[in-house]
Design a protein around this motif. Sequence first.
Motif, PDB file in Angstrom:
ATOM      1  N   SER A   1     -17.074 -33.733  13.436  1.00  0.00           N
ATOM      2  CA  SER A   1     -17.614 -32.507  12.677  1.00  0.00           C
ATOM      3  C   SER A   1     -18.505 -32.007  13.556  1.00  0.00           C
ATOM      4  N   ALA A   2     -19.432 -32.343  14.334  1.00  0.00           N
ATOM      5  CA  ALA A   2     -20.203 -31.648  15.359  1.00  0.00           C
ATOM      6  C   ALA A   2     -19.418 -30.682  16.339  1.00  0.00           C
TER       7      ALA A   2
ATOM      8  N   TRP B   1     -17.566 -25.313  17.374  1.00  0.00           N
ATOM      9  CA  TRP B   1     -16.544 -24.463  17.749  1.00  0.00           C
ATOM     10  C   TRP B   1     -16.400 -23.172  16.939  1.00  0.00           C
ATOM     11  N   ALA B   2     -16.808 -23.673  15.524  1.00  0.00           N
ATOM     12  CA  ALA B   2     -16.611 -22.417  14.557  1.00  0.00           C
ATOM     13  C   ALA B   2     -17.778 -21.291  14.906  1.00  0.00           C
ATOM     14  N   LEU B   3     -19.021 -21.931  15.015  1.00  0.00           N
ATOM     15  CA  LEU B   3     -20.144 -21.024  15.470  1.00  0.00           C
ATOM     16  C   LEU B   3     -20.101 -20.137  16.555  1.00  0.00           C
ATOM     17  N   VAL B   4     -19.488 -20.745  17.648  1.00  0.00           N
ATOM     18  CA  VAL B   4     -19.466 -20.089  18.951  1.00  0.00           C
ATOM     19  C   VAL B   4     -18.415 -18.820  18.592  1.00  0.00           C
TER      20      VAL B   4
ATOM     21  N   SER C   1     -14.094 -30.439   9.926  1.00  0.00           N
ATOM     22  CA  SER C   1     -14.750 -31.585   9.719  1.00  0.00           C
ATOM     23  C   SER C   1     -14.434 -32.442   8.441  1.00  0.00           C
ATOM     24  N   GLN C   2     -13.897 -31.830   7.342  1.00  0.00           N
ATOM     25  CA  GLN C   2     -13.283 -32.628   6.112  1.00  0.00           C
ATOM     26  C   GLN C   2     -12.076 -33.113   6.345  1.00  0.00           C
ATOM     27  N   SER C   3     -11.351 -33.058   7.500  1.00  0.00           N
ATOM     28  CA  SER C   3     -10.144 -33.850   7.771  1.00  0.00           C
ATOM     29  C   SER C   3     -10.731 -34.922   8.294  1.00  0.00           C
TER      30      SER C   3
ATOM     31  N   ASN D   1     -24.009 -34.368   8.341  1.00  0.00           N
ATOM     32  CA  ASN D   1     -24.837 -34.225   9.362  1.00  0.00           C
ATOM     33  C   ASN D   1     -24.359 -34.126  10.672  1.00  0.00           C
ATOM     34  N   GLY D   2     -23.254 -34.555  11.045  1.00  0.00           N
ATOM     35  CA  GLY D   2     -22.700 -34.099  12.109  1.00  0.00           C
ATOM     36  C   GLY D   2     -22.396 -32.654  12.536  1.00  0.00           C
TER      37      GLY D   2
END
Length: 278
Positions: free
Chosen positions: A175-176, A181-184, A204-206, A220-221
């Motif tokens: 998840s982290a 990756w999504a933010l970058v 992350s939900q995966s 929290n990740g």
Amino acid sequence: MRFTTLAAPLAAAMLLGACGSTAPTSPAEVGELRPGSGYLKGYLPAAELPDSLALLPAPPAEGSAALASDGATFRALTALQGTPRGALAVQDANLKFPKAAEVFSCALGLPISEQATPNLNMLLRRTLADAGSATYKAKNNYNRTRPFVAFKTGSCTPAEEASLAKDGSYPSGHSAVGWAWALVLTELAPERADALLQRGRAFSQSRAICGVHWQSDIENGRLIGAATVAKLHTNPVFQAQMAGARSEIAKARAAGAVPAQDCSAEAKALTASALIAP
């Protein structure tokens, strides 16, 4: 006034430092975290990683409402195993490149590979190490039991269960990584922000669908992923690689490049589970 007079020279110096830094695109030049692992070293030295133990609260306590909620989410989302969304969760579990480069291709609207977009590909490979490594102070301290172990069920990746059972569940490293990756990518392609952030959340939900993480691990990740990206922006090599990736994206769009995988199937799988995903 004093801050104003200092700010411009400082900003100029930082920009020059970033522009003057090299951003290697060769895996051989970067090197692996562990020989033979396939995972490349990150941008940040260990001392500069976010302190997940200091940043995060303890995981939900036994008998708490938060733990009960984690259990309810586990039961709801693991029911998706065996569906198209479950199949996508299995794909999301794979962090090895080149396959992992495909995760955000549909959301970005472009192919990502070492050959076509070497800087972008390297950004994903190296931020994976930074975001994932940043979770381990908390992981090792709490050593939380994973849900598939606690409930004595299987996961969507049976071959990994033995190693996962020995690795702390809180917070989620996947998840982290996915949120980082999504933010970058959102910074590189702001016009695709909604799709990229939605895909990062789904990635992350995966982990809950696979039964290998509790919902609180996942949430929290994401926080540690965001903290890692904030730290990365102080790193000149990361900044230089971002500039290279931004140029690659512009060139690929101008050339009319499109993802190689079936993006309509991915979209259907994600839409089908949207109503029950917390």
